[in-house]
Write a protein that holds these residues in place. Structure first.
Motif, mmCIF file in Angstrom:
data_model
loop_
_atom_site.group_PDB
_atom_site.id
_atom_site.type_symbol
_atom_site.label_atom_id
_atom_site.label_comp_id
_atom_site.label_asym_id
_atom_site.label_seq_id
_atom_site.Cartn_x
_atom_site.Cartn_y
_atom_site.Cartn_z
ATOM 1 N N GLY A 1 16.462 -14.717 8.619
ATOM 2 C CA GLY A 1 17.117 -13.600 7.956
ATOM 3 C C GLY A 1 16.305 -12.327 8.048
ATOM 4 O O GLY A 1 15.152 -12.339 8.483
ATOM 5 N N GLU A 2 16.919 -11.247 7.634
ATOM 6 C CA GLU A 2 16.264 -9.945 7.603
ATOM 7 C C GLU A 2 16.278 -9.421 6.176
ATOM 8 O O GLU A 2 17.148 -9.781 5.381
ATOM 9 C CB GLU A 2 16.982 -8.959 8.531
ATOM 10 N N GLU A 3 15.325 -8.566 5.857
ATOM 11 C CA GLU A 3 15.213 -8.028 4.513
ATOM 12 C C GLU A 3 15.204 -6.504 4.563
ATOM 13 O O GLU A 3 14.644 -5.909 5.494
ATOM 14 C CB GLU A 3 13.917 -8.533 3.858
ATOM 15 N N VAL A 4 15.842 -5.884 3.581
ATOM 16 C CA VAL A 4 15.799 -4.436 3.420
ATOM 17 C C VAL A 4 14.828 -4.138 2.278
ATOM 18 O O VAL A 4 15.048 -4.551 1.144
ATOM 19 C CB VAL A 4 17.196 -3.863 3.087
ATOM 20 N N VAL A 5 13.737 -3.471 2.599
ATOM 21 C CA VAL A 5 12.735 -3.124 1.589
ATOM 22 C C VAL A 5 13.155 -1.832 0.907
ATOM 23 O O VAL A 5 13.455 -0.838 1.560
ATOM 24 C CB VAL A 5 11.342 -2.956 2.230
ATOM 25 N N GLN A 6 13.181 -1.865 -0.423
ATOM 26 C CA GLN A 6 13.558 -0.687 -1.190
ATOM 27 C C GLN A 6 12.359 -0.221 -2.012
ATOM 28 O O GLN A 6 11.713 -1.027 -2.680
ATOM 29 C CB GLN A 6 14.717 -1.004 -2.137
ATOM 30 N N ALA A 7 12.106 1.068 -1.968
ATOM 31 C CA ALA A 7 11.033 1.659 -2.770
ATOM 32 C C ALA A 7 11.596 2.865 -3.494
ATOM 33 O O ALA A 7 12.258 3.712 -2.891
ATOM 34 C CB ALA A 7 9.865 2.073 -1.880
ATOM 35 N N TYR A 8 11.365 2.958 -4.797
ATOM 36 C CA TYR A 8 11.858 4.062 -5.606
ATOM 37 C C TYR A 8 10.655 4.836 -6.143
ATOM 38 O O TYR A 8 9.830 4.277 -6.862
ATOM 39 C CB TYR A 8 12.727 3.544 -6.755
ATOM 40 N N VAL A 9 10.561 6.083 -5.769
ATOM 41 C CA VAL A 9 9.408 6.897 -6.149
ATOM 42 C C VAL A 9 9.887 8.169 -6.835
ATOM 43 O O VAL A 9 11.034 8.597 -6.669
ATOM 44 C CB VAL A 9 8.549 7.268 -4.916
ATOM 45 N N SER B 1 0.856 -1.187 0.000
ATOM 46 C CA SER B 1 0.000 0.000 0.000
ATOM 47 C C SER B 1 0.889 1.233 0.000
ATOM 48 O O SER B 1 1.765 1.377 0.857
ATOM 49 C CB SER B 1 -0.912 0.009 1.226
ATOM 50 N N ALA B 2 0.644 2.113 -0.980
ATOM 51 C CA ALA B 2 1.438 3.334 -1.088
ATOM 52 C C ALA B 2 0.504 4.537 -1.117
ATOM 53 O O ALA B 2 -0.435 4.588 -1.917
ATOM 54 C CB ALA B 2 2.293 3.304 -2.343
ATOM 55 N N THR B 3 0.745 5.475 -0.220
ATOM 56 C CA THR B 3 -0.017 6.714 -0.173
ATOM 57 C C THR B 3 0.954 7.875 -0.050
ATOM 58 O O THR B 3 2.174 7.674 0.038
ATOM 59 C CB THR B 3 -0.982 6.728 1.027
ATOM 60 N N GLN B 4 0.420 9.084 -0.011
ATOM 61 C CA GLN B 4 1.284 10.244 0.186
ATOM 62 C C GLN B 4 1.934 10.225 1.560
ATOM 63 O O GLN B 4 2.967 10.856 1.776
ATOM 64 C CB GLN B 4 0.496 11.532 -0.007
ATOM 65 N N GLU B 5 1.339 9.520 2.494
ATOM 66 C CA GLU B 5 1.894 9.454 3.850
ATOM 67 C C GLU B 5 3.010 8.423 3.973
ATOM 68 O O GLU B 5 3.794 8.457 4.916
ATOM 69 C CB GLU B 5 0.789 9.125 4.863
ATOM 70 N N GLY B 6 3.063 7.493 3.055
ATOM 71 C CA GLY B 6 4.117 6.488 3.153
ATOM 72 C C GLY B 6 3.746 5.190 2.472
ATOM 73 O O GLY B 6 2.759 5.106 1.736
ATOM 74 N N LEU B 7 4.548 4.162 2.738
ATOM 75 C CA LEU B 7 4.389 2.865 2.089
ATOM 76 C C LEU B 7 4.398 1.787 3.155
ATOM 77 O O LEU B 7 5.209 1.823 4.087
ATOM 78 C CB LEU B 7 5.534 2.651 1.100
ATOM 79 N N THR B 8 3.495 0.818 3.019
ATOM 80 C CA THR B 8 3.497 -0.341 3.912
ATOM 81 C C THR B 8 3.485 -1.609 3.069
ATOM 82 O O THR B 8 2.904 -1.642 1.983
ATOM 83 C CB THR B 8 2.276 -0.350 4.857
ATOM 84 N N VAL B 9 4.118 -2.635 3.570
ATOM 85 C CA VAL B 9 4.166 -3.909 2.873
ATOM 86 C C VAL B 9 4.419 -5.009 3.897
ATOM 87 O O VAL B 9 5.094 -4.792 4.907
ATOM 88 C CB VAL B 9 5.276 -3.904 1.792
ATOM 89 N N THR B 10 3.859 -6.170 3.649
ATOM 90 C CA THR B 10 4.107 -7.338 4.493
ATOM 91 C C THR B 10 5.225 -8.158 3.868
ATOM 92 O O THR B 10 5.149 -8.542 2.699
ATOM 93 C CB THR B 10 2.842 -8.202 4.623
ATOM 94 N N VAL B 11 6.274 -8.423 4.642
ATOM 95 C CA VAL B 11 7.421 -9.193 4.173
ATOM 96 C C VAL B 11 7.433 -10.531 4.897
ATOM 97 O O VAL B 11 7.400 -10.577 6.129
ATOM 98 C CB VAL B 11 8.745 -8.435 4.432
ATOM 99 N N THR B 12 7.483 -11.635 4.125
ATOM 100 C CA THR B 12 7.454 -12.974 4.702
ATOM 101 C C THR B 12 8.701 -13.733 4.292
ATOM 102 O O THR B 12 9.043 -13.793 3.101
ATOM 103 C CB THR B 12 6.202 -13.746 4.222
ATOM 104 N N ASN B 13 9.395 -14.301 5.257
ATOM 105 C CA ASN B 13 10.541 -15.156 4.989
ATOM 106 C C ASN B 13 10.014 -16.506 4.530
ATOM 107 O O ASN B 13 9.397 -17.245 5.298
ATOM 108 C CB ASN B 13 11.388 -15.301 6.256
ATOM 109 N N THR B 14 10.247 -16.853 3.270
ATOM 110 C CA THR B 14 9.741 -18.101 2.706
ATOM 111 C C THR B 14 10.817 -19.175 2.607
ATOM 112 O O THR B 14 10.577 -20.242 2.040
ATOM 113 C CB THR B 14 9.150 -17.846 1.304
ATOM 114 N N GLY B 15 12.003 -18.895 3.133
ATOM 115 C CA GLY B 15 13.084 -19.867 3.079
ATOM 116 C C GLY B 15 13.241 -20.622 4.384
ATOM 117 O O GLY B 15 12.437 -20.487 5.313
ATOM 118 N N ALA B 16 14.320 -21.397 4.470
ATOM 119 C CA ALA B 16 14.566 -22.249 5.640
ATOM 120 C C ALA B 16 15.546 -21.634 6.620
ATOM 121 O O ALA B 16 15.856 -22.231 7.647
ATOM 122 C CB ALA B 16 15.086 -23.604 5.181
#
Length: 199
Positions: A179-187, A161-176
């Protein structure tokens, strides 16, 4: 080289030396030192798996990138860097960092802008390697692009979900592996027909 040829995996630590790690002057080129490049040529000629640990705070040419099995960029890890690298190499920790710059195969693939001398100084152009454009004539000329980073696990994104206030996303680790993930958004700003950003 005889020892390296008998090894299951060679871990090669290479990177910029103290003379190149400076903010007070421009580097003449983006190459690693000749002795390091010679070492990499000899290692990649062997039938041995090679992992490169790249140390340094600025982009360098990576002419060997397609001839090694993995590259771990350690940047400038400081006093605790050695232990962190060991944990990442052995899988005790999962790498989750992203490149803060693009790394070219050749320096000429990243032509720097000309910076004119200040008033009263010589008028000869000089280059500023701290502000490198990494695309040339519309073609991609990079070994590893800005924002790149691999992991020992996999992730999926959902519920974006992206709005003028910001961006939200659900990140799920699907591996075994944990780990941690860095979410990148380019606007970019919405533009009107006039070519100016809309207010």
């Amino acid at each position: 080289m005889r020892l390296a040829a008998r090894a299951d995996v060679v871990v090669a630590f290479i990177g910029l030396d103290e003379a190149a790690e400076t903010e007070g002057l421009d580097r003449a080129d983006m190459r690693l030192r000749a002795n390091q490049l010679d070492l990499m040529r000899e290692l990649t000629a062997l039938d041995t798996r090679i992992v490169v640990v790249l140390v340094g705070g600025a982009p360098v040419e990576l002419p060997f990138i397609d001839d090694v099995d993995a590259v771990l960029h350690a940047y400038l890890g400081g006093q605790g860097g050695g232990e962190a690298i060991a944990r990442l190499l052995t899988g005790r920790r999962n790498p989750s960092g992203r490149l803060a710059e693009s790394y070219p195969i050749r320096g000429e693939d990243a032509p720097p802008p000309l910076v004119r001398a200040r008033r009263g100084h010589r008028r000869t152009p000089r280059v500023d390697l701290r502000r490198l454009p990494l695309l040339r004539r519309g073609r991609q000329a990079r070994a590893v692009p800005f924002g790149h980073g691999l992991s020992y696990t996999t992730f999926t994104y959902s519920d974006l979900s992206a709005t003028q206030e910001g961006l939200t996303v659900t990140v799920t680790n699907t591996g075994a592996v944990e780990g941690e993930e860095v979410v990148q958004a380019y606007v970019s700003a919405h533009r009107t027909d006039s070519g100016h950003p809309a207010s």
